[in-house]
Enzyme design. Structure first.
Site, PDB file in Angstrom:
ATOM      1  N   GLY A  31       0.806  -1.215   0.000  1.00  0.00           N
ATOM      2  CA  GLY A  31       0.000   0.000   0.000  1.00  0.00           C
ATOM      3  C   GLY A  31       0.833   1.254   0.000  1.00  0.00           C
ATOM      4  N   ALA A  32       0.203   2.395   0.402  1.00  0.00           N
ATOM      5  CA  ALA A  32       0.814   3.723   0.273  1.00  0.00           C
ATOM      6  C   ALA A  32       1.316   3.867  -1.168  1.00  0.00           C
ATOM      7  CB  ALA A  32       1.922   3.940   1.296  1.00  0.00           C
ATOM      8  N   LEU A  33       0.391   3.603  -2.077  1.00  0.00           N
ATOM      9  CA  LEU A  33       0.761   3.457  -3.488  1.00  0.00           C
ATOM     10  C   LEU A  33       1.205   4.784  -4.105  1.00  0.00           C
ATOM     11  CD1 LEU A  33      -2.137   1.066  -4.572  1.00  0.00           C
ATOM     12  CD2 LEU A  33       0.168   0.481  -3.784  1.00  0.00           C
ATOM     13  N   GLY A  36       5.417   4.618  -8.796  1.00  0.00           N
ATOM     14  CA  GLY A  36       6.240   3.432  -9.023  1.00  0.00           C
ATOM     15  C   GLY A  36       5.346   2.189  -9.068  1.00  0.00           C
ATOM     16  N   HIS A  37       4.436   2.069  -8.078  1.00  0.00           N
ATOM     17  CA  HIS A  37       3.495   0.941  -8.091  1.00  0.00           C
ATOM     18  C   HIS A  37       2.639   0.988  -9.362  1.00  0.00           C
ATOM     19  CE1 HIS A  37       3.975   1.391  -3.565  1.00  0.00           C
ATOM     20  NE2 HIS A  37       4.245   0.119  -3.742  1.00  0.00           N
ATOM     21  N   GLY A 147       9.293  -4.295  -8.352  1.00  0.00           N
ATOM     22  CA  GLY A 147      10.092  -3.132  -8.757  1.00  0.00           C
ATOM     23  C   GLY A 147      11.563  -3.341  -8.458  1.00  0.00           C
ATOM     24  N   GLU A 148      12.413  -2.845  -9.363  1.00  0.00           N
ATOM     25  CA  GLU A 148      13.869  -3.019  -9.207  1.00  0.00           C
ATOM     26  C   GLU A 148      14.474  -2.148  -8.118  1.00  0.00           C
ATOM     27  OE1 GLU A 148      15.809  -2.613 -12.982  1.00  0.00           O
ATOM     28  OE2 GLU A 148      15.507  -4.745 -13.438  1.00  0.00           O
ATOM     29  N   ASP A 150      13.857  -2.581  -5.157  1.00  0.00           N
ATOM     30  CA  ASP A 150      14.195  -3.671  -4.234  1.00  0.00           C
ATOM     31  C   ASP A 150      14.887  -4.767  -5.039  1.00  0.00           C
ATOM     32  OD1 ASP A 150      12.787  -2.810  -1.653  1.00  0.00           O
ATOM     33  OD2 ASP A 150      11.230  -2.572  -3.159  1.00  0.00           O
ATOM     34  N   GLN A 153      15.457  -8.041  -3.337  1.00  0.00           N
ATOM     35  CA  GLN A 153      14.204  -8.759  -3.091  1.00  0.00           C
ATOM     36  C   GLN A 153      13.829  -9.606  -4.314  1.00  0.00           C
ATOM     37  OE1 GLN A 153      10.460  -7.375  -0.915  1.00  0.00           O
ATOM     38  NE2 GLN A 153       9.984  -6.749  -3.005  1.00  0.00           N
TER      39      GLN A 153
END
Ligand code: PAF
Length: 284
Positions: A31-33, A36-37, A147-148, A150, A153
């Site tokens: 969340g807290a989009l 980037g999201h 997303g890159e 992270d 991750q």
């Protein structure tokens, strides 16, 4: 857009989509989009029949209780953004829905999970593996988007896919940046105006590091980035490491043509907000 809050409703919706031969895309988020999201969501929208976005602040991946407590939560705005982006299903479960029992699974994620974020945030990647493996089982996606920003991750999730034999394409999407270069992150919402003005120094310094990489050694580029940023008031580098982009292990020589690229990964405290970023170095 349907908002689904229970695992049983999600699974029955996913089963009926699967039975009618539809492809499913998953964008897992906390969340807290932000934009980037949205770039992940837009790409996933184009590539799948059914698009599921999960919004869940996963407690098991936070090694620091105050980070979990202060993590921004903006459900109303998130739902509006997802509706606008033509998402089919927003999966917004409670903690007890996802973890009716404590999750005691330990994943053997190997060396990609031991360095950098794995070293600084013990248990973090195991928590990521717990939630992502649950989300993969619940949503059975053909593709999942990450997303890159992270970067580590993504390597950990690829390892998880291998360990658990998931038949899922992991799609990595480029970092989105503000016009001043700051990598978009939900944690940016916690930066004061004074810190917002300082944080773009991180990317500016990473770009200078790429220029220096043509004439200087790996060690001296590491020293340059660390010293430059530590000299800026309110910035405190936790680590800056240049690693092999395939193994995530630190390197001491620049790789040559035909090898995986070098990538510089950084974690910096900007005041009390921990930011991460990374940059790829061209092959020499
Ligand atoms: O990258 C994130 O936002 C989280 O780590 C993820 C993948 C949604 C798991 O909670």
């Amino acid at each position: 857009m349907e908002i689904i809050r229970t695992v049983s409703n999600l699974i029955s919706r996913v089963n009926s989509a699967r039975q009618s031969g539809k492809t499913i895309g998953l964008v897992p988020t906390m969340g807290a989009l932000h934009d980037g999201h949205l770039s992940l969501v837009n790409r996933a929208r184009n590539e799948n029949d059914i698009l599921i976005v999960s919004v869940f602040v996963n407690p098991t991946q936070f090694n620091n209780p105050s980070d979990l407590e202060t993590y921004p939560r903006t459900e109303e705005a998130d739902v509006a953004m997802l509706r606008n982006a033509n998402v089919d299903i927003a999966f917004i479960p409670s903690v007890s829905e996802i973890y009716p029992e404590p999750d005691t699974r330990i994943f053997d994620l190997g060396p990609v999970a031991d360095v950098m974020e794995g070293k600084m945030r013990p248990g973090h990647f195991n928590g990521v593996a717990q939630i992502v493996s649950k989300l993969f089982r619940m949503t059975q996606p053909n593709r999942a988007y990450f997303g890159e920003k992270d970067f580590q991750q993504i390597a950990v999730i690829r390892k998880l896919v291998e360990l658990e034999n998931f038949d899922i394409d992991i799609v990595d999407c480029p970092i989105c940046r503000d016009s001043n270069g700051l990598a978009l992150s939900s944690r940016n919402a916690r930066l004061s105006p004074e810190k917002i003005a300082i944080a773009p120094q991180i990317y500016k310094t990473l770009l200078q590091a790429v220029t220096k990489s043509y004439s200087e050694t790996v060690a001296s580029v590491v020293q340059f980035v660390t010293q430059t940023l530590n000299q800026v008031q309110h910035l405190d580098v936790e680590y800056f490491t240049i690693v092999d982009s395939a193994t995530l292990q630190p390197i001491s020589e620049w790789p040559k043509e035909g090898n995986p690229q070098a990538i510089g990964c950084i974690a910096v405290f900007c005041g009390d907000v921990r930011l991460i970023d990374n940059i790829k170095f061209p092959l020499k």
